[in-house]
Each structure stands twice: as C-alpha cells, then as structure tokens.
Write an enzyme that holds these catalytic residues in place. Sequence first.
Site, PDB file in Angstrom:
ATOM      1  N   ASN A 148      44.168  14.929 -20.919  1.00 27.51           N
ATOM      2  CA  ASN A 148      43.405  13.924 -21.542  1.00 27.51           C
ATOM      3  C   ASN A 148      42.559  14.342 -22.415  1.00 27.51           C
ATOM      4  O   ASN A 148      41.733  13.299 -23.061  1.00 27.51           O
ATOM      5  CB  ASN A 148      43.069  12.791 -20.439  1.00 27.51           C
ATOM      6  CG  ASN A 148      41.885  13.735 -19.675  1.00 27.51           C
ATOM      7  OD1 ASN A 148      42.022  14.834 -19.371  1.00 27.51           O
ATOM      8  ND2 ASN A 148      40.948  12.793 -19.278  1.00 27.51           N
ATOM      9  N   ARG A 161       2.316  15.470   5.925  1.00 26.71           N
ATOM     10  CA  ARG A 161       3.118  15.986   6.843  1.00 26.71           C
ATOM     11  C   ARG A 161       4.619  15.888   6.411  1.00 26.71           C
ATOM     12  O   ARG A 161       5.376  16.485   7.266  1.00 26.71           O
ATOM     13  CB  ARG A 161       2.718  15.249   8.150  1.00 26.71           C
ATOM     14  CG  ARG A 161       1.589  15.700   8.858  1.00 26.71           C
ATOM     15  CD  ARG A 161       1.349  14.781  10.098  1.00 26.71           C
ATOM     16  NE  ARG A 161       1.050  13.425   9.840  1.00 26.71           N
ATOM     17  CZ  ARG A 161       0.992  12.267  10.364  1.00 26.71           C
ATOM     18  NH1 ARG A 161       1.477  12.489  11.759  1.00 26.71           N
ATOM     19  NH2 ARG A 161       0.501  11.204  10.080  1.00 26.71           N
ATOM     20  N   LEU A 196       1.018  -1.239  -0.207  1.00 29.82           N
ATOM     21  CA  LEU A 196      -0.038   0.014   0.091  1.00 29.82           C
ATOM     22  C   LEU A 196       0.823   1.359  -0.097  1.00 29.82           C
ATOM     23  O   LEU A 196       1.639   1.536   0.807  1.00 29.82           O
ATOM     24  CB  LEU A 196      -0.912  -0.070   1.216  1.00 29.82           C
ATOM     25  CG  LEU A 196      -1.831  -1.265   1.351  1.00 29.82           C
ATOM     26  CD1 LEU A 196      -2.904  -0.806   2.358  1.00 29.82           C
ATOM     27  CD2 LEU A 196      -2.339  -1.802   0.067  1.00 29.82           C
ATOM     28  N   ALA A 197       0.740   2.102  -0.828  1.00 33.07           N
ATOM     29  CA  ALA A 197       1.724   3.437  -1.063  1.00 33.07           C
ATOM     30  C   ALA A 197       0.722   4.587  -1.754  1.00 33.07           C
ATOM     31  O   ALA A 197       1.292   5.298  -2.599  1.00 33.07           O
ATOM     32  CB  ALA A 197       2.819   2.891  -2.178  1.00 33.07           C
TER      33      ALA A 197
END
Length: 456
Positions: free
Chosen positions: A385, A17, A10-11
């Site tokens: 280089n 906050r 679950l995301a």
Amino acid sequence: MDTPLSVIILAAGKGTRMQSAKPKVLQTLAGKPLLSHVLDTCQTINVDSTIVVYGFGGEHVQKAMSAYELTWVAQTEQLGTGHAVKVALDKLPKDGQSLILYGDVPLVSADTLAALQAANTHGMSMLTLRVDDPFGLGRIKRDKAGNIEAIVEQKDADEAEQQITEINSGIYCVDNALLHKYLPKLSNNNAQGEYYLTDIVKMAVADGIAIAAIEPEHAFEIEGVNNRQQLASLERSWQGKLIHDLQVAGVQFADPTRVDIRGSVSAGQDVFVDVNVVFEGDCILGDNVYIEAGNVIKHARIGNACHIKPHCVIDHANIGAGVDIGPFAHLRPDTVLSDNSKVGNFVEIKKSTLGTGSKVNHLSYIGDATIGAEVNVGAGVITCNYDGVNKSQTVIKDKAFIGSNASLVAPVNIGDTATVAAGSVITKDVDDNALAFGRARQTQKDNFQRPSKKNT
Ligand code: UD1
Ligand code: CA
C-alpha cells in the site's frame, strides 16, 4: 434555583516522594493523569467554574490539561492548604458554593460529590471517614451531642485527640461567602507554621453554623497519592472496583487480579476474560465474547460471540459478531471486521474492512484495503500500500480468492469471484471471474545433475 457551583482543586504539591521529574498530578492511574480523573468527575456534575491552584511544574500541568476549561491560579510558595485556597479567592465568585478537591486525590466519585453538595444546607459540609489507622491525618472533634467542633491536625493533637479515629478527608463543600469571610483571617500559629484550611471549621462553629459530614461509599475515594506505593495501591483499589462492577454485570474473569482496565469496559452477558488482558480507552463487548490470555484491547467494539485467541493487539477496531481473531494478530486503527470473518495468526490489518465471512488466516499484511464478503486471502498475502511517499487502496470484491504469497501492488482492484495465483505480484486490475498469474513460468531441466564434491 440551583446555586452556582465552583470547584477549587489544590494541586501545588511538588510530590517530592514520587522521585519523579513529572509534577505529581500528572502521574497516571489507570492510564490517565491523576488531575484528569478529578476534572473528568467534575464534568459529570454540574460545575460552573473550576479553579486549579498550581505550583511546581505549572506549565507542564497546564499544557497537559489544555482540553479542559480551567482558571489557573499560581501558588508560588506552599504555605498550607488554607493559603492555597486563599490565593484562589480573587477568581472565586462571591455567591454560590465551592467543592474543595485535591489534584492528588483522584478517585472521589461524582455520587459522593453530589451528596456532599446536597449536604451543604447551612454553609459547610465535609467528607469524613472512620479508619483503623488515623495517623498523620486531621481528626474530627465532635462535642457530646455529636456536632463537629473542629479539625485537629496530627502534629497539633494531644493524647486524647490522637485517639480519635474519624479523619478529615480534606474534601469540603463550602459557601463562597464563608470562604471570602474566613480565609483572610487564617493564621499560621500552629505546630507546622502553615495556614490550615481546616481552621475554617472552628470559625464556622463560632458563627453558629452546623457543619454536615458524610462518608464516601469507598475509602479509596479519599485516598491521596504521595509515593509510588500509594499510587500502585490506589491503582489496585480502582481496578478492583471496575472488575467488581463487571462481575456484577455478568462477566467471568479467570482471575480478577490479573486484568487491567485503563478506561472503561461495557460488556454483555456471559463474557469470559482470561488472565493478563489489558483494556484501554472505551471498549464495548457484546454477549458471549471469549477473550483468551494476554490480549491488549484498546478502544474497540467487539460483537457477540467473538473469540479472541491469545496475544492479540486490537486498537481502535470495530468487530462484528462471530469473528475469530488470533492468536498473535495485530489490528491497527480503523480496522473493521464484519460478521463471521476470521483473522488468524501473524496477521496485521490497518485501515481496512474485511467483509462478512472473509478470511485472512496466516501471515498477512492488509493495509488501506476494502475486502468484500466470502473472500479468502491466502497465507502470506501482502497489500503493497506504500510506495515510499503515498498510501494507495486495494479493493477486493466478494468471493475472490487470493493465492498464498501474492503481493497486491496498490492501487489495484481484484474483481468479484476473481482468482489470483499463488506467488503473484499483481500490479494491474483483475476482472470479475478471471484468473490472474503474475509470476515467472516454471521451467524444468530433466535429469539434472547436482554438483558433487571433487575428490582431492
Ligand atoms: C490535609 C488536612 C488534613 C487532612 C488531609 C487529608 C489541612 C491543614 N489538613 O493535610 O486535615 O486529613 O489533608 O489528606 O488542610 N496543597 C497545596 N498548597 C499548599 C499545601 C497543600 O496545593 O500550600 C495541596 C497539596 O498538593 C495536596 C493537598 O493540598 O494536594 C493536601 O496537602 P497535604 O500537605 O497532603 O495535606 P495536609 O495539610 O498534610
Ligand atoms: Ca502537609
């Protein structure tokens, strides 16, 4: 006869906050997004399919997680944890079992998940914990015999229920058949008007299912992130664990609270790490490695008895045994330092190999170079280089001596035991055993009169 294992993460939470433009599950702990912690842990147990329920900032989350094989399910309105799992049902196999995890509870361990799965012998197991301050969390109600009866949310709990100190982590292992059976029956008739996933416990109990509960090894495994303070405190818990494991393995930290590991460190015996050292990526340290203060070491292998003096940045480097580095050295990706070589202060090395016993001790830039054994590179030597378009190689053979402040204009080869005079600009190859000068000849004016101020 393993039953297939799914994971539902679950995301969908917005993470108001956090006060951030970023979705909460992309906030980082130990340098890695919260959700990646969960997904990486799942990759170490035998998971057959993973569903992520997303909401706020979904497209950013999907992009950030594109390396993982995932099924994405949108939860457009956040109507509660039960609703979040319900929207995933379409994608959930009918058979097997599911671990229900949270994208913002990053540190649950593979061992704990394996134990939770093993505990699910009757249809449902859950992770619970007795805590000092259960406020805000769901409480585990048990009958007189100690069997789990229900989970009561803080806002629905009466006086007596509020005294219960065993809390619900929110992490479960549930047979898919039960999820398909119970979730459509959830109601939101409670203090928060949410569809509570926790209500499936009551339903299972009513069906005569014995619910198993186990505790995690560490409390931080079930801690979630809702604000910056919790994220910082979880970071400290995680650092504490990593440092503790290394101490057990024989590493001495001058101050275990002033080292950070953003990735993994494996170390041999009698390694010493002074204060304010940061490790990133996967770092491998041999025996007797001595790391002084203020180093940043990223994706590096450091051999036995190396001495890293203060304030170096070491990034994707492979370092042999007995090498001295720093202070103030910058080793960039694809640096290889062979045994007993030395890199001193204010030296930058990139995509270059330094042979056994060779030294670059002061103020140099070495890029795209292959340097043999027993070479001495004097102070201020530069490998030129880059011509503004292309990068070219410098090759320096064994036992060459490059005088101070030489510029080696690549592509160029310096032969075995060759010598380059100090201050030279070397644009042509130098043969073995030769001495090359590439500088204006010194001239002299005798009895030179310096200008003097005129008296007015
Ligand atoms: C839930 C549990 C509670 C438990 C606590 C542990 C329920 C009803 N309660 O509390 O017993 O002690 O976790 O932290 O399950 N989420 C969604 N969609 C939603 C709602 C939530 O994806 O509609 C996700 C959130 O992003 C978060 C996780 O679910 O990752 C938990 O949500 P949160 O609101 O923190 O948990 P609670 O419901 O308060
Ligand atoms: Ca809530």
